[in-house]
Write a protein that holds these residues in place. Structure first.
Motif, PDB file in Angstrom:
ATOM      1  N   PRO A  33       0.771  -1.248   0.000  1.00 54.80           N
ATOM      2  CA  PRO A  33       0.000   0.000   0.000  1.00 54.80           C
ATOM      3  C   PRO A  33       0.804   1.301   0.000  1.00 54.80           C
ATOM      4  O   PRO A  33       1.718   1.487   0.807  1.00 54.80           O
ATOM      5  N   SER A  34       0.432   2.181  -0.919  1.00 58.66           N
ATOM      6  CA  SER A  34       0.823   3.588  -0.867  1.00 58.66           C
ATOM      7  C   SER A  34       0.007   4.348  -1.897  1.00 58.66           C
ATOM      8  O   SER A  34      -0.507   3.780  -2.852  1.00 58.66           O
ATOM      9  N   ASN A  35      -0.141   5.637  -1.631  1.00 65.14           N
ATOM     10  CA  ASN A  35      -0.944   6.506  -2.497  1.00 65.14           C
ATOM     11  C   ASN A  35      -0.209   7.818  -2.687  1.00 65.14           C
ATOM     12  O   ASN A  35       0.604   8.217  -1.860  1.00 65.14           O
ATOM     13  N   LEU A  36      -0.559   8.500  -3.769  1.00 71.70           N
ATOM     14  CA  LEU A  36       0.075   9.779  -4.087  1.00 71.70           C
ATOM     15  C   LEU A  36      -0.985  10.796  -4.452  1.00 71.70           C
ATOM     16  O   LEU A  36      -1.869  10.519  -5.268  1.00 71.70           O
ATOM     17  N   LEU A  37      -0.886  11.973  -3.836  1.00 76.66           N
ATOM     18  CA  LEU A  37      -1.606  13.142  -4.341  1.00 76.66           C
ATOM     19  C   LEU A  37      -0.565  14.079  -4.907  1.00 76.66           C
ATOM     20  O   LEU A  37       0.471  14.323  -4.281  1.00 76.66           O
ATOM     21  N   LEU A  38      -0.822  14.586  -6.096  1.00 77.61           N
ATOM     22  CA  LEU A  38       0.001  15.657  -6.661  1.00 77.61           C
ATOM     23  C   LEU A  38      -0.873  16.897  -6.679  1.00 77.61           C
ATOM     24  O   LEU A  38      -1.858  16.964  -7.415  1.00 77.61           O
ATOM     25  N   ILE A  39      -0.537  17.838  -5.814  1.00 78.17           N
ATOM     26  CA  ILE A  39      -1.347  19.041  -5.683  1.00 78.17           C
ATOM     27  C   ILE A  39      -0.494  20.216  -6.144  1.00 78.17           C
ATOM     28  O   ILE A  39       0.546  20.503  -5.546  1.00 78.17           O
ATOM     29  N   ASP A  40      -0.910  20.840  -7.232  1.00 74.40           N
ATOM     30  CA  ASP A  40      -0.083  21.878  -7.865  1.00 74.40           C
ATOM     31  C   ASP A  40       1.335  21.356  -8.098  1.00 74.40           C
ATOM     32  O   ASP A  40       2.316  22.079  -7.931  1.00 74.40           O
ATOM     33  N   GLY A  41       1.422  20.086  -8.443  1.00 72.62           N
ATOM     34  CA  GLY A  41       2.711  19.485  -8.761  1.00 72.62           C
ATOM     35  C   GLY A  41       3.520  19.026  -7.567  1.00 72.62           C
ATOM     36  O   GLY A  41       4.580  18.417  -7.730  1.00 72.62           O
ATOM     37  N   VAL A  42       3.040  19.302  -6.351  1.00 74.07           N
ATOM     38  CA  VAL A  42       3.782  18.910  -5.138  1.00 74.07           C
ATOM     39  C   VAL A  42       3.290  17.544  -4.684  1.00 74.07           C
ATOM     40  O   VAL A  42       2.089  17.328  -4.534  1.00 74.07           O
ATOM     41  N   PRO A  43       4.210  16.598  -4.458  1.00 68.25           N
ATOM     42  CA  PRO A  43       3.770  15.268  -4.029  1.00 68.25           C
ATOM     43  C   PRO A  43       3.436  15.184  -2.540  1.00 68.25           C
ATOM     44  O   PRO A  43       4.186  15.679  -1.698  1.00 68.25           O
ATOM     45  N   TYR A  44       2.310  14.563  -2.261  1.00 66.03           N
ATOM     46  CA  TYR A  44       1.892  14.208  -0.904  1.00 66.03           C
ATOM     47  C   TYR A  44       1.774  12.687  -0.907  1.00 66.03           C
ATOM     48  O   TYR A  44       0.905  12.142  -1.592  1.00 66.03           O
ATOM     49  N   VAL A  45       2.618  12.013  -0.174  1.00 65.01           N
ATOM     50  CA  VAL A  45       2.625  10.551  -0.163  1.00 65.01           C
ATOM     51  C   VAL A  45       1.833  10.067   1.056  1.00 65.01           C
ATOM     52  O   VAL A  45       2.071  10.526   2.171  1.00 65.01           O
ATOM     53  N   VAL A  46       0.889   9.186   0.818  1.00 61.21           N
ATOM     54  CA  VAL A  46       0.079   8.634   1.916  1.00 61.21           C
ATOM     55  C   VAL A  46       0.382   7.145   2.024  1.00 61.21           C
ATOM     56  O   VAL A  46      -0.005   6.361   1.163  1.00 61.21           O
TER      57      VAL A  46
END
Ligand SMILES: [Zn+2]
Ligand SMILES: [Zn+2]
Length: 291
Positions: A33-46
């Protein structure tokens, strides 16, 4: 694999990195398990299951752009590659601070990993002129539900969910200027999660397929009470449907599939129980899928 048309720059992208629940490594097709949000190009790893660094690279994220990491809880399928991800970022040229959020003992886990790499870090600082990785990592321990942090137009909140025997286990909600996305983390059926996810665009929920458990338990002969743990701590397909319906979300993403390495379980089988209770869109997650 892309489910929707490419989003414009400056928007929130959700990419599933690893969709197989559990710590076992192996089988075809799904990473831990892992997930990624790219918000305005910035990675947030969950979450940082084994393989997160490789999956980030495959998703097109340079590891030296690491900035924010969130851990839902400290089962190893969610944190085994947490330390190595930090290290891999540094190996790739990380210069900025990395902010890490998660339940205790996050600080201890971080310090212990960095201590285990002391020889290498010290050598490379002296020999290669590198900065000190230890000074780039900032941990924030979470021990209650509610507000977590705000970065510009991104607000993160959390809910303590039910995942015995671990008490400090959290769902996360990211509200950005264009989307709201909720990650259930690992949880048994937990109706409060529906309230937490109210008004969200996307709910990424863990899921377990009951008819697949017999075969799963047989594959892990050294865990005598695994079946009891799974039934007490995870959510069956029908109950995921109940949560999604009660939350009113439009899109439900099934991820952290248990068992996630059984090719005889088709997407239709994963959806069937969910559909009994949820009339929105169901997406059976797969690695590197963008939603
Ligand atoms: Zn898990
Ligand atoms: Zn867990």
């Amino acid at each position: 694999m892309s489910i929707e048309p490419a989003r414009t720059a400056g928007s929130t992208r959700l990419i599933l990195l690893g969709t197989k629940g559990g710590l076992r490594v192996g089988g075809e097709g799904r990473a831990n398990p892992s997930n990624l949000l790219l918000i305005d190009g910035v990675p947030y790893v969950v979450d940082c299951g084994y393989g997160v660094s490789r999956q980030l690279v495959r998703a097109g994220v340079a590891l030296n752009t690491l900035r924010y990491v969130f851990l839902t809880h400290h089962h190893s399928d969610h944190n085994l590659e947490y330390g190595p991800l930090l290290y891999n970022g540094w190996a790739t040229g990380l210069k900025q601070q990395v902010e890490v959020y998660g339940p205790p003992p996050l600080a201890h886990i971080t310090d212990a990993f960095l201590q285990s790499m002391k020889f290498d870090i010290d050598i490379r600082m002296a020999d290669e002129g590198r900065s000190d990785l230890r000074e780039l990592i900032c941990t924030h321990e979470i021990d209650h539900a509610g507000f977590v942090c705000r970065m510009g137009e991104v607000t993160v909140s959390c809910l303590r969910v039910r995942h015995p025997p671990i008490e400090n286990t959290y769902a996360y909600r990211f509200d950005t200027k264009d989307r709201s996305i909720v990650f259930s983390g690992d949880t048994a059926y937990f109706p409060e999660l529906a309230t937490f996810a109210k008004g969200a665009d996307v709910l990424v929920h863990e899921v377990m397929y009951r008819p697949g458990l017999d075969a799963l338990v047989k594959r892990v002969p050294n865990a005598s009470t695994l079946r009891e743990h799974l039934l007490a701590s995870h959510t069956l397909t029908e109950d995921v449907g109940r949560i999604a319906q009660a939350s009113g979300v439009q899109t439900l993403v099934l991820s952290h599939l248990v068992p996630g390495d059984d090719p005889t379980i088709t997407d239709a089988m994963w959806s069937e129980g969910v559909r009994k209770h949820f009339d929105g869109r169901i997406i059976v997650g797969s690695d590197l899928m963008e939603i």
